[in-house]
Design a protein around this motif. Structure first.
Motif, PDB file in Angstrom:
ATOM      1  N   GLN A   1      -4.658  10.509   3.909  1.00 34.03           N
ATOM      2  CA  GLN A   1      -4.892  11.259   2.674  1.00 34.03           C
ATOM      3  C   GLN A   1      -4.203  12.624   2.665  1.00 34.03           C
ATOM      4  OE1 GLN A   1      -9.172  11.389   2.522  1.00 34.03           O
ATOM      5  NE2 GLN A   1      -9.372   9.244   1.903  1.00 34.03           N
ATOM      6  N   GLN A   2      -4.132  13.275   3.846  1.00 33.61           N
ATOM      7  CA  GLN A   2      -3.670  14.657   3.876  1.00 33.61           C
ATOM      8  C   GLN A   2      -2.544  14.924   4.878  1.00 33.61           C
ATOM      9  OE1 GLN A   2      -7.059  17.410   4.232  1.00 33.61           O
ATOM     10  NE2 GLN A   2      -8.410  15.753   3.582  1.00 33.61           N
ATOM     11  N   GLY A   3      -2.266  13.959   5.757  1.00 34.48           N
ATOM     12  CA  GLY A   3      -1.249  14.185   6.767  1.00 34.48           C
ATOM     13  C   GLY A   3      -1.708  15.103   7.876  1.00 34.48           C
ATOM     14  N   THR A   4      -3.027  15.215   8.053  1.00 36.85           N
ATOM     15  CA  THR A   4      -3.591  16.088   9.079  1.00 36.85           C
ATOM     16  C   THR A   4      -4.603  15.311   9.921  1.00 36.85           C
ATOM     17  OG1 THR A   4      -5.308  16.819   7.526  1.00 36.85           O
ATOM     18  CG2 THR A   4      -3.306  18.155   7.671  1.00 36.85           C
TER      19      THR A   4
ATOM     20  N   MET B   1       0.842  -1.185   0.000  1.00 36.08           N
ATOM     21  CA  MET B   1       0.000   0.000   0.000  1.00 36.08           C
ATOM     22  C   MET B   1       0.881   1.239   0.000  1.00 36.08           C
ATOM     23  SD  MET B   1      -2.898   1.018   2.809  1.00 36.08           S
ATOM     24  CE  MET B   1      -3.626  -0.603   2.666  1.00 36.08           C
ATOM     25  N   SER B   2       0.720   2.104  -0.994  1.00 33.25           N
ATOM     26  CA  SER B   2       1.538   3.307  -1.090  1.00 33.25           C
ATOM     27  C   SER B   2       0.709   4.523  -0.732  1.00 33.25           C
ATOM     28  CB  SER B   2       2.097   3.457  -2.512  1.00 33.25           C
ATOM     29  OG  SER B   2       2.968   2.395  -2.812  1.00 33.25           O
ATOM     30  N   ARG B   3       1.140   5.217   0.291  1.00 32.60           N
ATOM     31  CA  ARG B   3       0.469   6.436   0.706  1.00 32.60           C
ATOM     32  C   ARG B   3       1.508   7.508   0.942  1.00 32.60           C
ATOM     33  NH1 ARG B   3      -3.091   3.304   4.432  1.00 32.60           N
ATOM     34  NH2 ARG B   3      -5.119   3.087   3.437  1.00 32.60           N
ATOM     35  N   GLU B   4       1.109   8.748   0.717  1.00 35.07           N
ATOM     36  CA  GLU B   4       2.003   9.848   1.027  1.00 35.07           C
ATOM     37  C   GLU B   4       2.227   9.946   2.532  1.00 35.07           C
ATOM     38  OE1 GLU B   4       4.298  13.432   0.791  1.00 35.07           O
ATOM     39  OE2 GLU B   4       4.026  11.590  -0.318  1.00 35.07           O
ATOM     40  N   TYR B   5       1.222   9.550   3.315  1.00 37.25           N
ATOM     41  CA  TYR B   5       1.305   9.681   4.767  1.00 37.25           C
ATOM     42  C   TYR B   5       1.055   8.309   5.412  1.00 37.25           C
ATOM     43  CZ  TYR B   5       0.749  14.511   3.300  1.00 37.25           C
ATOM     44  OH  TYR B   5       0.903  15.725   2.667  1.00 37.25           O
ATOM     45  N   PRO B   6       2.106   7.540   5.654  1.00 34.14           N
ATOM     46  CA  PRO B   6       1.946   6.180   6.187  1.00 34.14           C
ATOM     47  C   PRO B   6       1.508   6.187   7.649  1.00 34.14           C
ATOM     48  CG  PRO B   6       4.106   6.495   5.146  1.00 34.14           C
ATOM     49  CD  PRO B   6       3.502   7.836   5.318  1.00 34.14           C
ATOM     50  N   ILE B   7       0.831   5.117   8.036  1.00 31.34           N
ATOM     51  CA  ILE B   7       0.387   4.915   9.408  1.00 31.34           C
ATOM     52  C   ILE B   7       0.914   3.571   9.909  1.00 31.34           C
ATOM     53  CG2 ILE B   7      -1.607   4.574  10.928  1.00 31.34           C
ATOM     54  CD1 ILE B   7      -3.210   6.391   9.070  1.00 31.34           C
ATOM     55  N   ILE B   8       1.556   3.601  11.070  1.00 29.85           N
ATOM     56  CA  ILE B   8       1.980   2.395  11.771  1.00 29.85           C
ATOM     57  C   ILE B   8       1.142   2.309  13.033  1.00 29.85           C
ATOM     58  CG2 ILE B   8       3.889   1.202  12.924  1.00 29.85           C
ATOM     59  CD1 ILE B   8       5.813   2.810  11.165  1.00 29.85           C
TER      60      ILE B   8
ATOM     61  N   THR C   1       4.645  16.072   9.315  1.00 33.65           N
ATOM     62  CA  THR C   1       5.178  14.826   9.850  1.00 33.65           C
ATOM     63  C   THR C   1       5.393  13.813   8.717  1.00 33.65           C
ATOM     64  OG1 THR C   1       2.933  14.057  10.320  1.00 33.65           O
ATOM     65  CG2 THR C   1       4.125  15.137  12.111  1.00 33.65           C
ATOM     66  N   ASP C   2       6.310  12.898   8.947  1.00 31.26           N
ATOM     67  CA  ASP C   2       6.628  11.878   7.944  1.00 31.26           C
ATOM     68  C   ASP C   2       5.681  10.681   8.016  1.00 31.26           C
ATOM     69  OD1 ASP C   2       9.088  13.040   6.772  1.00 31.26           O
ATOM     70  OD2 ASP C   2       9.858  12.802   8.816  1.00 31.26           O
TER      71      ASP C   2
END
Length: 290
Positions: A88-91, A1-8, A125-126
């Motif tokens: 989606q937006q990093g927010t 899964m490729s996202r601009e804003y990854p979640i762990i 944030t990364d």
């Protein structure tokens, strides 16, 4: 899964040891120069401690069903919305739940068992790191797991989990041992229905197993140390893992099953670095916009 804003997401029960894994990630992020948004699952409880106590006092029949594990005791729609917005937006918006061990927040005047006001996540944030009870939750109405790029389960042997919870809640949070045991018993149905299924959705599970006697976890005792433990690390089948490399780098490690690595307890920080650093880098390399 490729996202601009990854979640762990680190998912595990109360007292499982997710904070230890979160701290290992924080050190790794610092070494890599990454800026992470940290979110704790307790922040999405629906009630303050006072509100929950008042509710259970007026409706004692709900004490067996309204645990912090339960969907109705949490704002899980807001957690799902946060994950969706961040991916989606990093927010997104979050807050903090105040525990007795949150000394800095307590010194600022916040009351234990309450929340800080909702606020925006830090900018630029990364990635986002979630630690809590529901990072891999899927129900008929909620699907939090769909937004998680790397889902990690922290599930020590059940007796060890209870020993750790009793030790933490009595020493750091001021509860009596009897009260903690009652909480464990009251939450058991929700634990089986909501927590355990998440470990079948994880990409990697970490399970600490003591090698000392923990047959009666409700007997007063010290928490087994890392030296008195093994850590079982299981990888989902679609995960690419260089097992020969890990076996060569982690002394006294061995394979108990084709996708299960067992390591000495003190080697967990090293294993975390060897296993997680390349996965985090893959998430960052896979971002749609760099």
């Amino acid at each position: 899964m490729s996202r601009e804003y990854p979640i762990i997401a680190l998912t595990g029960s109360s007292g499982a040891g997710t904070t230890t894994i979160k701290d290992a990630f924080a050190r790794m992020f610092g070494n890599q120069g990454l800026i992470a948004a940290f979110v704790h699952g307790d922040s999405f409880h629906r009630y303050t401690r006072m509100e929950l106590d008042a509710l259970l006092s007026s409706q004692p029949e709900r004490e067996e069903t309204l645990s912090h594990f339960a969907v109705e005791a949490n704002l899980l729609d807001r957690l799902e919305a946060l994950f969706q917005e961040y991916s989606q937006q990093g927010t997104g918006t979050y807050r903090h739940y105040i525990h007795a061990e949150d000394k800095e927040l307590v010194e600022q005047g916040h009351q234990v068992g309450t929340f800080t006001p909702w606020e925006s996540l830090p900018e630029s944030t990364d990635l986002l790191l979630y630690e809590g009870l529901h990072g891999g939750l899927v129900t008929e109405d909620i699907n939090i797991a769909q937004y998680v790029d790397l889902l990690i389960g922290v599930a020590p042997s059940i007796n060890l989990e209870w020993i750790q919870k009793i030790d933490r809640d009595t020493k750091l949070r001021g509860y009596s041992q009897e009260a903690v045991i009652n909480t464990i018993q009251a939450r058991m149905e929700d634990y089986m229905r909501l927590i355990l299924p998440q470990f079948s959705r994880t990409h990697i599970n970490f399970q600490r197993v003591p090698v000392v006697d923990t047959a009666n976890p409700f007997e007063p005792q010290s928490v087994p140390t890392a030296d008195e433990s093994l850590v079982v690390i299981n990888f989902r089948e679609n995960q690419k893992v260089d097992f020969p490399y890990l076996l060569s780098m982690i002394q006294d490690s061995f394979m108990s099953r084709p996708r299960t690595l067992v390591i000495p307890g003190p080697k967990l920080p090293l294993a975390m670095e060897l296993i997680m650093q390349p996965r985090v880098q893959e998430l960052l390399d896979g971002r749609r916009f760099k």
